[in-house]
Design a protein around this motif. Structure first.
Motif, PDB file in Angstrom:
ATOM      1  N   ASP A 170       6.590  15.343  16.840  1.00 45.45           N
ATOM      2  CA  ASP A 170       5.649  15.137  17.933  1.00 45.45           C
ATOM      3  C   ASP A 170       5.060  16.446  18.459  1.00 45.45           C
ATOM      4  O   ASP A 170       3.943  16.481  18.951  1.00 45.45           O
ATOM      5  N   ASN A 171       5.809  17.547  18.317  1.00 39.05           N
ATOM      6  CA  ASN A 171       5.398  18.774  18.988  1.00 39.05           C
ATOM      7  C   ASN A 171       4.480  19.654  18.152  1.00 39.05           C
ATOM      8  O   ASN A 171       3.898  20.606  18.673  1.00 39.05           O
ATOM      9  N   LEU A 172       4.303  19.360  16.854  1.00 34.25           N
ATOM     10  CA  LEU A 172       3.432  20.172  16.011  1.00 34.25           C
ATOM     11  C   LEU A 172       2.170  19.447  15.570  1.00 34.25           C
ATOM     12  O   LEU A 172       1.242  20.080  15.075  1.00 34.25           O
ATOM     13  N   ILE A 173       2.137  18.143  15.713  1.00 35.71           N
ATOM     14  CA  ILE A 173       0.973  17.411  15.235  1.00 35.71           C
ATOM     15  C   ILE A 173      -0.198  17.606  16.197  1.00 35.71           C
ATOM     16  O   ILE A 173      -0.023  17.705  17.416  1.00 35.71           O
ATOM     17  N   ASN A 174      -1.395  17.686  15.633  1.00 37.83           N
ATOM     18  CA  ASN A 174      -2.613  17.718  16.434  1.00 37.83           C
ATOM     19  C   ASN A 174      -3.752  17.171  15.582  1.00 37.83           C
ATOM     20  O   ASN A 174      -3.572  16.805  14.412  1.00 37.83           O
ATOM     21  N   GLU A 175      -4.933  17.134  16.178  1.00 34.78           N
ATOM     22  CA  GLU A 175      -6.081  16.530  15.510  1.00 34.78           C
ATOM     23  C   GLU A 175      -6.432  17.236  14.203  1.00 34.78           C
ATOM     24  O   GLU A 175      -6.646  16.584  13.173  1.00 34.78           O
ATOM     25  N   GLY A 182      -3.118   3.828  10.795  1.00 36.62           N
ATOM     26  CA  GLY A 182      -1.944   3.271  11.445  1.00 36.62           C
ATOM     27  C   GLY A 182      -1.568   4.090  12.659  1.00 36.62           C
ATOM     28  O   GLY A 182      -1.887   5.279  12.763  1.00 36.62           O
ATOM     29  N   ILE A 183      -0.855   3.465  13.603  1.00 34.51           N
ATOM     30  CA  ILE A 183      -0.436   4.168  14.811  1.00 34.51           C
ATOM     31  C   ILE A 183       0.920   3.648  15.265  1.00 34.51           C
ATOM     32  O   ILE A 183       1.240   2.465  15.110  1.00 34.51           O
ATOM     33  N   TRP A 184       1.725   4.567  15.797  1.00 38.25           N
ATOM     34  CA  TRP A 184       3.069   4.268  16.295  1.00 38.25           C
ATOM     35  C   TRP A 184       3.005   3.851  17.758  1.00 38.25           C
ATOM     36  O   TRP A 184       2.210   4.386  18.535  1.00 38.25           O
ATOM     37  N   PRO A 235       0.808  -1.221   0.000  1.00 39.81           N
ATOM     38  CA  PRO A 235       0.000   0.000   0.000  1.00 39.81           C
ATOM     39  C   PRO A 235       0.840   1.270   0.000  1.00 39.81           C
ATOM     40  O   PRO A 235       2.010   1.270   0.386  1.00 39.81           O
ATOM     41  N   VAL A 236       0.220   2.358  -0.428  1.00 38.57           N
ATOM     42  CA  VAL A 236       0.836   3.687  -0.344  1.00 38.57           C
ATOM     43  C   VAL A 236       0.439   4.292   0.995  1.00 38.57           C
ATOM     44  O   VAL A 236      -0.750   4.383   1.316  1.00 38.57           O
ATOM     45  N   ALA A 237       1.426   4.709   1.782  1.00 41.39           N
ATOM     46  CA  ALA A 237       1.161   5.169   3.144  1.00 41.39           C
ATOM     47  C   ALA A 237       1.658   6.600   3.349  1.00 41.39           C
ATOM     48  O   ALA A 237       2.643   7.027   2.731  1.00 41.39           O
ATOM     49  N   TRP A 238       0.961   7.334   4.213  1.00 39.58           N
ATOM     50  CA  TRP A 238       1.413   8.650   4.670  1.00 39.58           C
ATOM     51  C   TRP A 238       1.661   8.585   6.162  1.00 39.58           C
ATOM     52  O   TRP A 238       0.903   7.941   6.911  1.00 39.58           O
ATOM     53  N   ASN A 239       2.735   9.237   6.610  1.00 41.63           N
ATOM     54  CA  ASN A 239       3.095   9.298   8.029  1.00 41.63           C
ATOM     55  C   ASN A 239       3.415  10.753   8.355  1.00 41.63           C
ATOM     56  O   ASN A 239       4.119  11.427   7.595  1.00 41.63           O
ATOM     57  N   HIS A 240       2.942  11.234   9.474  1.00 43.78           N
ATOM     58  CA  HIS A 240       3.086  12.661   9.789  1.00 43.78           C
ATOM     59  C   HIS A 240       4.449  13.063  10.319  1.00 43.78           C
ATOM     60  O   HIS A 240       4.729  14.258  10.468  1.00 43.78           O
ATOM     61  N   TRP A 241       5.356  12.114  10.590  1.00 40.33           N
ATOM     62  CA  TRP A 241       6.461  12.396  11.488  1.00 40.33           C
ATOM     63  C   TRP A 241       7.351  13.566  11.075  1.00 40.33           C
ATOM     64  O   TRP A 241       7.459  14.570  11.786  1.00 40.33           O
ATOM     65  N   TRP A 242       8.034  13.491   9.935  1.00 46.85           N
ATOM     66  CA  TRP A 242       9.090  14.466   9.669  1.00 46.85           C
ATOM     67  C   TRP A 242       8.592  15.903   9.522  1.00 46.85           C
ATOM     68  O   TRP A 242       9.232  16.823  10.046  1.00 46.85           O
ATOM     69  N   PRO A 243       7.486  16.180   8.865  1.00 44.68           N
ATOM     70  CA  PRO A 243       7.084  17.582   8.744  1.00 44.68           C
ATOM     71  C   PRO A 243       6.430  18.163  10.003  1.00 44.68           C
ATOM     72  O   PRO A 243       6.307  19.387  10.119  1.00 44.68           O
ATOM     73  N   TYR A 244       5.995  17.291  10.943  1.00 49.45           N
ATOM     74  CA  TYR A 244       5.330  17.783  12.151  1.00 49.45           C
ATOM     75  C   TYR A 244       5.965  17.257  13.436  1.00 49.45           C
ATOM     76  O   TYR A 244       5.771  17.852  14.504  1.00 49.45           O
ATOM     77  N   LEU A 251      -0.476   7.702  12.401  1.00 43.07           N
ATOM     78  CA  LEU A 251      -0.224   8.657  13.470  1.00 43.07           C
ATOM     79  C   LEU A 251       1.024   8.204  14.207  1.00 43.07           C
ATOM     80  O   LEU A 251       1.007   7.213  14.927  1.00 43.07           O
ATOM     81  N   ASP A 252       2.108   8.922  14.020  1.00 42.26           N
ATOM     82  CA  ASP A 252       3.385   8.564  14.635  1.00 42.26           C
ATOM     83  C   ASP A 252       3.431   9.125  16.056  1.00 42.26           C
ATOM     84  O   ASP A 252       2.421   9.551  16.618  1.00 42.26           O
TER      85      ASP A 252
END
Length: 655
Positions: free
Chosen positions: A239-244, A322-324, A228-237, A264-265
């Motif tokens: 832990d300190n910038l990600i939110n709902e 997905g979740i980390w 599958p093709v997957a997206w992960n939020h980690w590098w551009p956000y 969701l990393d």
């Protein structure tokens, strides 16, 4: 190649010295394998050793393992149990292996085999220091390759014999290891896999291991088979910038682009405090890194609707969630330290920062945590991370293991946890991650669906990783991101944002296509992509889903060039040929790197020499026909590609 070495109570013995062979049995094993068991007894009558060789039908890959039983009336202390013991008649070989640390995985090393050499890891993670793999080349296309299927400490020893030749032994590292066997107890060694090819060199041995892994070794489910093709939020956000809201906005765009999994990393977990997801030091009292282990806690300031609601939002968009989770790790401020004091790994009374899965109670606890992520959060993808070096491991004696075998029992427990998880939830994709790629080994490849290759992901680095990892893993068992956007500049990743406003399309394609060689993931601020980049990314994702991933998931992959190196060394062209069974069709992916010569003739391999192939270039639309023999003997001339550009060619047998 059916030997072994064991050390008991300080005395070493092998199939050649210290033991006599009692009997040999032949049997058919699972998946049509042939299992040969040679039973040995030590000359002093203390040990039984079953030396087991498993041969896989239609494959050059062989598995070696030994089972050591204490047949005496007293306790014995096992400090070494090598299932791999080979004597080579000559000594004229080239030794190849890969050095590794965080961000420097699969760094190639190669030199003539001279004197005593030792390859090993003592960090407690299989790929910290070196990857658990080597090859010996004879100069005429013949290769011996071997890998320790183990996620902890391992070793290979190369010892010259008197006159000529070499003795090679290997398995789990005997450094800081000891296991006490009571009367009647048996210890199982870690497996070692090896293969020998007489021609074809490194490409032939890598194809053998990739084909064997797909057929016999890796777990598969519907999701993993689909690549599958997957997206992960980690590098551009991070832990300190990600939110709902940010996650939802990216999920909206991911669905439009045809992405199939949103992960969701790190950043979802922690105390409900505005600073909890900034582990760089805003407030030590709430730093989530220090609270790892309290996986029931969510930063509800960042995710006020909860994680289940976020998962529902992703599912409503037609994607999987997905979740980390760093399930093994344990922060010093986690409540689990006091509520479940029997779980932490300790050495000489000091915490080691992880849960000791050698303790069956810890396995039950960890299963409960992961089951909650799957059931309550409806997660179909678990990113399982591990960001520390356990070194020699736990030496508590109240966990069900002894002082010297805590790390051994931890990894056996981790494997059992993953087996249990897959048995109950077989359709969940398990991603293996460890500070990037510091536990890439055939032990975890037996229990997970994809290995994350490295934290840095700039294109030249990725191609170095891909070339190295696919020496022992099929491309479908590798997972990585395209060159990501980053919150801050990282020296290891070259550029904070590789997507420039005036970027030429061929450079963008070069970045994205490099990661379409394996399990395909992106880590971008999707709503902020320039319109042209968003449109082109959607086109490339569609092409991957419609054309490329069938080859990535099923075909034999041949390396047609040498390995490139991340800082500019190695080959300045990279080309990989994916050949489907029967050589009816193939896909060729070619990359001209920065500094690469303007023209390169690339010879193909693995085709049907007697057939004629129709060839199409996906970028230019050019078509031609050529015989398989000419493609393999004379090759294809690539010209007109600019630096940092790529092309994908499709080949189909005619008639």
């Amino acid at each position: 190649m059916n030997g072994f070495v064991v050390t008991v109570d300080g005395k070493s013995g092998s199939n050649e010295d210290g033991f006599y062979r009692a009997k040999v049995t032949e049997a058919e094993g699972e998946q049509g394998t042939s299992v040969r068991t040679e039973s040995f007894v030590s000359n002093d009558g203390v040990l039984d050793v079953e030396s087991v060789t498993t041969q896989y039908p239609g494959s050059a890959v062989v598995q070696r393992q030994v089972f050591v039983t204490n047949r005496s009336g007293r306790d014995v202390r096992i400090t070494r149990s090598d299932p791999f013991h080979v004597t080579l008649a000559k000594a004229d070989y080239t030794l190849d292996y890969f050095k590794s640390t965080n961000g420097l995985e699969f760094t190639p090393k190669s030199f003539p085999l001279r004197g005593t050499q030792v390859l090993q890891s003592t960090a407690g993670r299989s790929s910290k220091g070196r990857h658990p793999w080597f090859t010996l080349r004879d100069g005429q296309g013949g290769v011996l390759a071997a890998a320790v299927a183990w996620s902890g400490n391992w070793i290979f020893r190369f010892e010259p014999l008197q006159g000529q030749g070499y003795r090679i032994t290997g398995g789990m590292n005997d450094w800081a290891f000891a296991k006490v066997l009571r009367p009647g107890e048996t210890m199982e060694s870690v497996p070692v896999l090896y293969a020998v090819v007489s021609e074809g060199g490194l490409d032939a041995i890598s194809v053998e291991f990739g084909r064997w892994g797909k057929r016999f070794w890796y777990p598969e489910n519907e999701l993993s088979r689909s690549v599958p093709v997957a997206w992960n939020h980690w590098w551009p956000y991070e832990d300190n910038l990600i939110n709902e809201d940010i996650f939802k906005a990216n999920a909206d765009k991911a669905a439009e682009l045809g992405i199939e999994v949103c992960t969701l990393d790190a950043g979802w977990f922690g105390e409900p405090d505005p600073n909890c997801n900034d582990h760089l030091g805003w407030s030590e009292t709430v730093d989530w890194v220090l609270k790892r282990g309290d996986w029931h806690k969510i930063n509800t300031l960042r995710f006020p609707s909860g994680i289940a609601a976020l998962s529902d939002y992703v599912h409503a968009k037609g994607m999987k969630f997905g979740i980390w989770c760093e399930i093994e790790a344990l922060g010093v401020k986690a409540d689990v330290n006091t509520t479940r004091p029997e779980l932490p790994a300790k050495r000489d009374g000091s915490p080691l920062g992880y849960i000791c899965l050698g303790n069956p109670e810890a396995q039950d606890w960890a299963f409960g945590v992961l089951e909650r992520l799957i059931v309550e959060y409806k997660a179909e993808w678990l990113k399982l991370d591990f960001n520390l070096d356990p070194c020699a491991g736990c030496n508590r004696t109240d966990h069900g293991h002894g002082e010297g075998d805590g790390l051994y029992e931890h990894y056996k427990g981790y494997y059992e946890l993953l087996k249990r998880l897959r048995a109950k939830y077989p359709e969940v994709y398990l991603e293996n991650c460890s500070s990037g790629g510091l536990r890439i080994d055939l032990g975890l490849a037996r229990h997970t669906h994809g290995a994350f290759l490295s934290d840095p992901d700039f294109t030249r680095h990725h191609l170095q990783l891909f070339w190295g990892a696919t020496m022992m893993l099929h491309p479908s068992a590798c997972f990585h991101f395209t060159w990501s956007q980053n919150v801050v500049h990282y020296a290891s990743n070259v550029d904070k944002d590789p997507i420039k406003p005036d970027m030429a399309r061929h450079k963008f394609d070069h970045i994205i296509r490099a990661n379409m060689l394996n399990g395909f993931g992106v880590s971008y601020r999707l709503p902020e992509l320039p319109d042209w980049a968003e449109a082109r990314l959607g086109e490339l994702i569609a092409f991957f889903k419609g054309t490329m991933r069938r080859f990535v998931g099923q075909a034999d992959m041949h390396r047609l060039t040498d390995q490139t190196e991340r800082w500019g060394g190695g080959d300045s062209w990279n080309a990989y040929l994916y050949v489907m069974e029967g050589a009816e069709e193939a896909m060729l992916c070619a990359f001209r790197l920065a500094g690469g010569e303007a023209e390169r003739r690339i010879r193909l391999t693995g085709l049907d020499a007697s057939a004629t192939y129709a060839i199409s270039w996906t970028d230019s639309g050019r078509v031609m026909e050529e015989s398989g023999r000419a493609l393999m003997e004379e090759g294809l001339l690539f010209e007109g590609l600019e630096e940092e550009s790529s092309d994908v060619l499709l080949l189909r047998k005619k008639g």
